[in-house]
Design a protein around this motif. Structure first.
Motif, PDB file in Angstrom:
ATOM      1  N   MET A   1       0.735  -1.379   0.235  1.00  0.00           N
ATOM      2  CA  MET A   1      -0.400  -0.229   0.343  1.00  0.00           C
ATOM      3  C   MET A   1       1.395   1.119   0.056  1.00  0.00           C
ATOM      4  N   GLU A   2       1.772   1.376   0.486  1.00  0.00           N
ATOM      5  CA  GLU A   2       2.773   2.489   0.875  1.00  0.00           C
ATOM      6  C   GLU A   2       4.041   2.205  -0.427  1.00  0.00           C
ATOM      7  N   PHE A   3       4.298   3.884  -1.191  1.00  0.00           N
ATOM      8  CA  PHE A   3       5.534   4.235  -2.046  1.00  0.00           C
ATOM      9  C   PHE A   3       6.454   2.929  -1.037  1.00  0.00           C
ATOM     10  N   ARG A   4       7.714   2.476  -1.648  1.00  0.00           N
ATOM     11  CA  ARG A   4       8.624   2.229  -1.194  1.00  0.00           C
ATOM     12  C   ARG A   4      10.394   2.119  -2.050  1.00  0.00           C
ATOM     13  N   LEU A   5      10.598   2.453  -1.847  1.00  0.00           N
ATOM     14  CA  LEU A   5      12.487   2.340  -3.067  1.00  0.00           C
ATOM     15  C   LEU A   5      12.938   0.972  -2.588  1.00  0.00           C
ATOM     16  N   GLN A   6      12.851  -0.274  -3.243  1.00  0.00           N
ATOM     17  CA  GLN A   6      12.827  -2.047  -3.655  1.00  0.00           C
ATOM     18  C   GLN A   6      14.237  -1.314  -4.746  1.00  0.00           C
ATOM     19  N   THR A   7      15.573  -1.645  -3.924  1.00  0.00           N
ATOM     20  CA  THR A   7      16.842  -1.820  -3.941  1.00  0.00           C
ATOM     21  C   THR A   7      17.310  -2.931  -3.664  1.00  0.00           C
ATOM     22  N   ALA A   8      18.718  -3.109  -3.998  1.00  0.00           N
ATOM     23  CA  ALA A   8      18.848  -4.592  -2.988  1.00  0.00           C
ATOM     24  C   ALA A   8      19.950  -3.981  -1.672  1.00  0.00           C
ATOM     25  N   ILE A   9      19.879  -2.947  -1.802  1.00  0.00           N
ATOM     26  CA  ILE A   9      20.412  -2.758  -0.359  1.00  0.00           C
ATOM     27  C   ILE A   9      19.876  -2.017   0.968  1.00  0.00           C
ATOM     28  N   PHE A  10      18.535  -2.102   0.528  1.00  0.00           N
ATOM     29  CA  PHE A  10      17.547  -2.167   1.908  1.00  0.00           C
ATOM     30  C   PHE A  10      17.334  -3.295   2.325  1.00  0.00           C
ATOM     31  N   ALA A  11      18.010  -5.105   1.349  1.00  0.00           N
ATOM     32  CA  ALA A  11      17.898  -5.999   1.567  1.00  0.00           C
ATOM     33  C   ALA A  11      18.860  -6.927   2.867  1.00  0.00           C
ATOM     34  N   GLY A  12      20.362  -5.776   2.420  1.00  0.00           N
ATOM     35  CA  GLY A  12      21.654  -6.526   2.903  1.00  0.00           C
ATOM     36  C   GLY A  12      22.023  -6.032   4.116  1.00  0.00           C
ATOM     37  N   ARG A  13      22.381  -6.085   4.826  1.00  0.00           N
ATOM     38  CA  ARG A  13      23.099  -5.947   6.345  1.00  0.00           C
ATOM     39  C   ARG A  13      22.737  -4.344   6.460  1.00  0.00           C
ATOM     40  N   LEU A  14      22.826  -3.469   5.686  1.00  0.00           N
ATOM     41  CA  LEU A  14      22.754  -2.410   6.333  1.00  0.00           C
ATOM     42  C   LEU A  14      21.142  -2.084   5.941  1.00  0.00           C
ATOM     43  N   GLY A  15      20.509  -3.013   5.332  1.00  0.00           N
ATOM     44  CA  GLY A  15      18.757  -3.007   5.408  1.00  0.00           C
ATOM     45  C   GLY A  15      18.220  -2.055   6.696  1.00  0.00           C
ATOM     46  N   PRO A  16      17.983  -3.333   7.121  1.00  0.00           N
ATOM     47  CA  PRO A  16      17.617  -2.020   8.927  1.00  0.00           C
ATOM     48  C   PRO A  16      17.840  -1.303   8.748  1.00  0.00           C
ATOM     49  N   TRP A  17      18.838  -1.069   8.881  1.00  0.00           N
ATOM     50  CA  TRP A  17      19.203   0.495  10.230  1.00  0.00           C
ATOM     51  C   TRP A  17      18.565   1.245   8.745  1.00  0.00           C
ATOM     52  N   LEU A  18      18.506   1.115   6.604  1.00  0.00           N
ATOM     53  CA  LEU A  18      18.445   2.239   6.647  1.00  0.00           C
ATOM     54  C   LEU A  18      16.655   2.023   6.890  1.00  0.00           C
ATOM     55  N   ARG A  19      16.093   0.930   6.497  1.00  0.00           N
ATOM     56  CA  ARG A  19      14.436   1.060   6.607  1.00  0.00           C
ATOM     57  C   ARG A  19      14.466   1.455   8.256  1.00  0.00           C
ATOM     58  N   LEU A  20      14.999   1.412   8.789  1.00  0.00           N
ATOM     59  CA  LEU A  20      14.589   2.158  10.223  1.00  0.00           C
ATOM     60  C   LEU A  20      14.405   3.658  10.328  1.00  0.00           C
ATOM     61  N   MET A  21      15.892   4.677   8.980  1.00  0.00           N
ATOM     62  CA  MET A  21      15.188   6.002   9.164  1.00  0.00           C
ATOM     63  C   MET A  21      14.314   6.035   7.819  1.00  0.00           C
ATOM     64  N   ARG A  22      14.137   4.914   7.477  1.00  0.00           N
ATOM     65  CA  ARG A  22      12.210   5.688   6.496  1.00  0.00           C
ATOM     66  C   ARG A  22      13.512   5.678   5.134  1.00  0.00           C
ATOM     67  N   PHE A  23      14.541   5.355   4.543  1.00  0.00           N
ATOM     68  CA  PHE A  23      15.490   5.796   3.759  1.00  0.00           C
ATOM     69  C   PHE A  23      14.776   5.030   2.441  1.00  0.00           C
ATOM     70  N   ASP A  24      14.266   4.092   2.306  1.00  0.00           N
ATOM     71  CA  ASP A  24      13.426   3.221   1.641  1.00  0.00           C
ATOM     72  C   ASP A  24      11.909   3.839   1.277  1.00  0.00           C
ATOM     73  N   ARG A  25      11.210   4.635   2.139  1.00  0.00           N
ATOM     74  CA  ARG A  25       9.908   5.682   2.017  1.00  0.00           C
ATOM     75  C   ARG A  25      10.333   7.046   1.692  1.00  0.00           C
ATOM     76  N   PRO A  26      10.635   7.447   0.740  1.00  0.00           N
ATOM     77  CA  PRO A  26      10.553   9.260   0.416  1.00  0.00           C
ATOM     78  C   PRO A  26      10.214  10.031   1.156  1.00  0.00           C
ATOM     79  N   ILE A  27       8.938  10.122   1.128  1.00  0.00           N
ATOM     80  CA  ILE A  27       7.543  10.733   0.970  1.00  0.00           C
ATOM     81  C   ILE A  27       8.064  11.690   2.193  1.00  0.00           C
ATOM     82  N   GLY A  28       8.174  11.311   2.898  1.00  0.00           N
ATOM     83  CA  GLY A  28       8.656  12.128   4.403  1.00  0.00           C
ATOM     84  C   GLY A  28       9.408  13.166   4.449  1.00  0.00           C
ATOM     85  N   ILE A  29      10.464  12.875   3.655  1.00  0.00           N
ATOM     86  CA  ILE A  29      11.849  13.482   2.967  1.00  0.00           C
ATOM     87  C   ILE A  29      11.007  14.800   2.340  1.00  0.00           C
TER      88      ILE A  29
END
Length: 296
Positions: A1-29
């Motif tokens: 339902m929500e727009f997300r950036l879908q790239t490999a980096i969000f599934a890697g080791r840094l993924g949870p941290w980047l998702r915690l900061m919502r870099f996969d969901r740029p609407i807030g920025i």
């Protein structure tokens, strides 16, 4: 339902941290950046200094990330009960709450480093901004109006932009602050409408719950109030056709949003929320074009 950036980096080791900061969901920025640029352009009477443009753009990214981290830390016991948020890194057990809190303080330190490159007034105002950013996620525990606290936190970048670019905070900055605060309550209520049933079960408070069956009339009233503030800004400080065209486009888009959420379908409410980036763009274009033509 929500727009997300879908790239490999969000599934890697840094993924949870980047998702915690919502870099996969740029609407807030986007929703935080547009008003910041409104303030910078108006404070400068045109294009702001490159230094302040870089500082405030990076500051938006850092502070939005910090806000998301402290929000998830505050909601670590609530998010697992809400379908849309139970996969967030803290709720899903991917990141320990204490580690998330450490990240929040690191991000706030980066934001402080950025603001120290401005002037004394901006630095003093930054402490108020930090207080707003660090506390607004907790308001939903004891008030049905956490959206107002979020609006104050998001809009605080406007007087800070004036302080940095013009060395003062005139009345125009506070009119713009008021418009942004109202707008934030509008779009975050749309966001809350998408989660209303889950929030009721989890005991979370919001304007969507407080407004109840009067949610659409109240939203329409707030939209009209924001438009009135924008018209006052135009009459006082920006009497140019480009600005009033932007205000007209904003009103038209608000009407579209109301039509879209008329059935209160959660997905429709969320899509209406996402579409608010267009309002930020309309108003920024109105400011930039008006000032460019005035200075031509």
């Amino acid at each position: 339902m929500e727009f997300r950036l879908q790239t490999a980096i969000f599934a890697g080791r840094l993924g949870p941290w980047l998702r915690l900061m919502r870099f996969d969901r740029p609407i807030g920025i986007a929703l935080l950046l547009w008003p910041t640029w409104w303030g910078l352009w108006l404070a400068a009477g045109g294009v702001p200094s490159i230094k302040n443009l870089v500082i405030f753009t990076l500051g938006v990214i850092v502070m939005r990330a910090a806000g998301c981290v402290i929000n998830d830390y505050a909601d670590r016991d609530i998010d697992p009960k809400v379908e849309r948020t139970r996969s967030r890194p803290i709720a899903a057990g991917e990141i320990h709450p204490s580690h998330a809190l450490l990240l929040f303080f690191i991000l706030m330190g980066l934001a402080l480093a950025l603001v120290l490159m401005t002037n004394r007034l901006t630095v003093l105002m930054a402490f108020v901004g930090a207080l707003l950013a660090g506390t607004y996620p907790f308001f939903k525990r004891f008030t049905h109006f956490p959206q107002v606290a979020l609006g104050a936190a998001f809009a605080w970048s406007i007087p800070m932009a004036f302080a940095a670019e013009a060395g003062q905070v005139p009345a125009l900055a506070w009119w713009l602050f008021a418009a942004n605060l109202i707008w934030t309550v509008v779009y975050d209520t749309q966001y809350a409408m998408a989660d209303r049933e889950d929030d009721l079960k989890a005991g979370v408070k919001s304007t969507a719950i407080a407004f109840g069956r009067f949610d659409l009339p109240v939203l329409a009233t707030l939209m009209g109030l924001m438009a009135a503030v924008l018209v006052i800004i135009g009459l006082r400080d920006l009497p140019h056709p480009a600005w009033f065209t932007a205000v007209a486009l904003t009103l038209m888009h608000f009407q579209y949003q109301l039509w879209r959420i008329r059935s209160r379908d959660p997905q429709a409410c969320f899509q209406a929320f996402l579409s608010n980036h267009w309002i930020g763009l309309f108003l920024f274009a109105g400011i930039a074009i008006s000032l460019a033509l005035a200075n031509y």
